[in-house]
Structure formats: C-alpha cells, structure tokens
Design an enzyme around this catalytic site. Structure first.
Site, PDB file in Angstrom:
ATOM      1  N   TYR A  17      43.392  19.257  43.505  1.00 56.46           N
ATOM      2  CA  TYR A  17      44.330  20.587  43.950  1.00 56.46           C
ATOM      3  C   TYR A  17      44.486  21.557  43.083  1.00 56.46           C
ATOM      4  O   TYR A  17      44.827  22.775  43.585  1.00 56.46           O
ATOM      5  CB  TYR A  17      45.642  19.912  44.092  1.00 56.46           C
ATOM      6  CG  TYR A  17      45.733  18.627  44.972  1.00 56.46           C
ATOM      7  CD1 TYR A  17      45.493  18.971  46.398  1.00 56.46           C
ATOM      8  CD2 TYR A  17      46.085  17.642  44.714  1.00 56.46           C
ATOM      9  CE1 TYR A  17      45.888  17.730  47.228  1.00 56.46           C
ATOM     10  CE2 TYR A  17      46.150  16.389  45.419  1.00 56.46           C
ATOM     11  CZ  TYR A  17      45.896  16.479  46.728  1.00 56.46           C
ATOM     12  OH  TYR A  17      45.975  15.581  47.586  1.00 56.46           O
ATOM     13  N   HIS A  22      47.148  26.288  48.020  1.00 49.92           N
ATOM     14  CA  HIS A  22      48.455  25.511  48.221  1.00 49.92           C
ATOM     15  C   HIS A  22      48.945  25.277  46.617  1.00 49.92           C
ATOM     16  O   HIS A  22      50.385  25.228  46.491  1.00 49.92           O
ATOM     17  CB  HIS A  22      48.317  23.947  48.625  1.00 49.92           C
ATOM     18  CG  HIS A  22      49.329  23.695  49.494  1.00 49.92           C
ATOM     19  ND1 HIS A  22      50.162  24.246  50.369  1.00 49.92           N
ATOM     20  CD2 HIS A  22      49.743  22.130  49.996  1.00 49.92           C
ATOM     21  CE1 HIS A  22      51.158  23.570  51.119  1.00 49.92           C
ATOM     22  NE2 HIS A  22      50.857  22.442  50.694  1.00 49.92           N
ATOM     23  N   TYR A  66      54.223  15.749  44.123  1.00 53.97           N
ATOM     24  CA  TYR A  66      53.695  16.128  44.949  1.00 53.97           C
ATOM     25  C   TYR A  66      54.363  17.254  46.101  1.00 53.97           C
ATOM     26  O   TYR A  66      55.541  17.137  46.090  1.00 53.97           O
ATOM     27  CB  TYR A  66      52.827  15.116  45.924  1.00 53.97           C
ATOM     28  CG  TYR A  66      51.541  14.657  44.992  1.00 53.97           C
ATOM     29  CD1 TYR A  66      50.613  15.161  44.918  1.00 53.97           C
ATOM     30  CD2 TYR A  66      51.892  13.361  44.525  1.00 53.97           C
ATOM     31  CE1 TYR A  66      49.377  14.454  44.281  1.00 53.97           C
ATOM     32  CE2 TYR A  66      50.804  12.763  43.635  1.00 53.97           C
ATOM     33  CZ  TYR A  66      49.583  13.360  43.485  1.00 53.97           C
ATOM     34  OH  TYR A  66      48.683  12.976  42.723  1.00 53.97           O
ATOM     35  N   ASN A  68      55.252  17.302  49.091  1.00 51.40           N
ATOM     36  CA  ASN A  68      56.108  16.880  50.257  1.00 51.40           C
ATOM     37  C   ASN A  68      57.498  16.445  49.637  1.00 51.40           C
ATOM     38  O   ASN A  68      58.259  16.215  50.406  1.00 51.40           O
ATOM     39  CB  ASN A  68      55.549  15.811  50.901  1.00 51.40           C
ATOM     40  CG  ASN A  68      54.225  16.407  51.888  1.00 51.40           C
ATOM     41  OD1 ASN A  68      53.745  17.520  51.827  1.00 51.40           O
ATOM     42  ND2 ASN A  68      53.560  15.573  52.564  1.00 51.40           N
ATOM     43  N   ASP A  93      53.152  29.239  48.333  1.00 45.04           N
ATOM     44  CA  ASP A  93      52.307  29.848  49.363  1.00 45.04           C
ATOM     45  C   ASP A  93      52.582  30.168  50.813  1.00 45.04           C
ATOM     46  O   ASP A  93      53.476  29.316  51.344  1.00 45.04           O
ATOM     47  CB  ASP A  93      51.059  28.813  49.359  1.00 45.04           C
ATOM     48  CG  ASP A  93      51.131  27.605  50.008  1.00 45.04           C
ATOM     49  OD1 ASP A  93      52.019  26.821  49.291  1.00 45.04           O
ATOM     50  OD2 ASP A  93      50.774  27.003  51.084  1.00 45.04           O
ATOM     51  N   ASN A 114      55.962  21.826  53.986  1.00 47.34           N
ATOM     52  CA  ASN A 114      56.430  20.606  53.534  1.00 47.34           C
ATOM     53  C   ASN A 114      57.386  20.673  52.388  1.00 47.34           C
ATOM     54  O   ASN A 114      58.294  20.017  51.881  1.00 47.34           O
ATOM     55  CB  ASN A 114      55.509  19.665  53.554  1.00 47.34           C
ATOM     56  CG  ASN A 114      54.926  19.356  54.899  1.00 47.34           C
ATOM     57  OD1 ASN A 114      55.705  19.394  55.828  1.00 47.34           O
ATOM     58  ND2 ASN A 114      53.811  19.008  55.048  1.00 47.34           N
TER      59      ASN A 114
END
Length: 188
Positions: A17, A22, A66, A68, A93, A114
């Site tokens: 990532y 993101h 993470y 979410n 973002d 999210n």
C-alpha cells in the site's frame, strides 16, 4: 494551558500500500514528522509520534488498523490523550477533488470513504476537521478500488512533493491559527 492537537494521516499499513493514492494521509503525516525531526513508534492501534509547536502539544498518528477500522485508532488516541474532536485533523484522500486540490472542512459526510465512515461511527459523528487531498477520479466505472490502491502517475509524482508540503503547511496552520483562518488561506 497549551492546547493539544491530534493529526491523523489515513492509509493502510504494508509495503503493497505504500505510495498509493489511498495512503496520501500517511505521506503527509510522514512529512510532518520529518520536518518536526521526530520518528514514529509502533504503539496501540497506530504508528505514533509527538512534538511541540508554538507551545502546543502535537500528536500524530497513522492508524495500523487498516483504513476500514481507522475509527478504532482515532477513538483510542483521542481518549488516551484527552483531545476533543474539534482538535483532531484527519488527512484523507478525496476522489471528488481533482489531483492537487486540497480542501479543509470543519465537518462533513464520509462521502463513501471507509476510513471516514469508521471515524464517524467510533468517534461520535461528523464534527471533526478534515483535510481532503484531491486524488482525482480518472478510473473506469467499477474500478474505484483499483484506482485508489494504485500509485500516482509519472506527472503526478513530479507535483507530489509540493502538494504534500502544502498539506503540511495547512496542518501547521490549523495548529497555529485555528481552522477558520486556515480554511480562508488554503481553500482558495
């Protein structure tokens, strides 16, 4: 008494990532820490660092939960540090803004993000400041996830350092002169 601020850079942990659209919140948080000459430690639910700025306590986190579940980290650190929601700045973002545009807001909806949905659910609503970093929306229908989890284009990479710097300046301004005045300067 000095005021405390919690700056939250949203992103996902893991090398797959790193440097994706993101993870722009992580990139801005990293630059804040670099300029303050501090490093992150892995603590409960987040990479964490702190420093003083003009007498204020500044606490910076990058949630390790993470995207979410970002609210879990934000809620924990808000309570741990006793920082009110209006002194939390979330850097995130934003698909609805063109690449290179930043927008500060005192509150607002998650707009389907999210990470913001999680913060809303865990921290008591939408009433927290956020710095939305425009990543554009140049993806085919149904490919949003692939787009946000992809790296920046070659042209965007050239502009990225200056845009991250502008976001750092906005975060510092939020701490130094407050949200309203910062919005007047940076939302032009």
């Amino acid at each position: 008494m000095a005021t405390k601020y919690l700056i939250v850079g949203l992103g996902n942990i893991g090398p797959e990532y790193a440097d994706t659209r993101h993870n722009i919140g992580f990139m801005v948080a990293d630059e804040l820490a670099r300029q303050a000459k501090v490093t992150f430690s892995t603590l409960r639910h987040a990479y964490y660092t702190e420093y003083r700025q003009r007498g204020h306590g500044v606490y910076v986190i990058k949630p390790t939960t993470y995207m979410n579940l970002s609210g879990k980290a934000v809620n924990y650190w808000m309570h741990e540090l006793k920082i009110p929601l209006e002194h939390v700045l979330v850097i995130v973002d934003e698909l609805a803004l063109p690449f290179g545009k930043i927008r500060l807001r005192a509150k607002g909806s998650s707009a389907g993000h999210n990470g913001l949905k999680s913060i809303e659910a865990m921290c008591g609503g939408q009433g927290y400041p956020r710095l939305r970093f425009g990543i554009g929306d140049h993806f085919p229908k149904g490919r949003q996830v692939d787009y946000v989890l992809s790296g920046f284009d070659t042209d965007e990479l050239l502009e990225l350092p200056a845009l991250i710097e502008r976001s750092v300046q906005a975060a510092n301004s939020f701490i130094d002169i407050g949200l309203e005045r910062t919005m007047n300067v940076f939302n032009t």
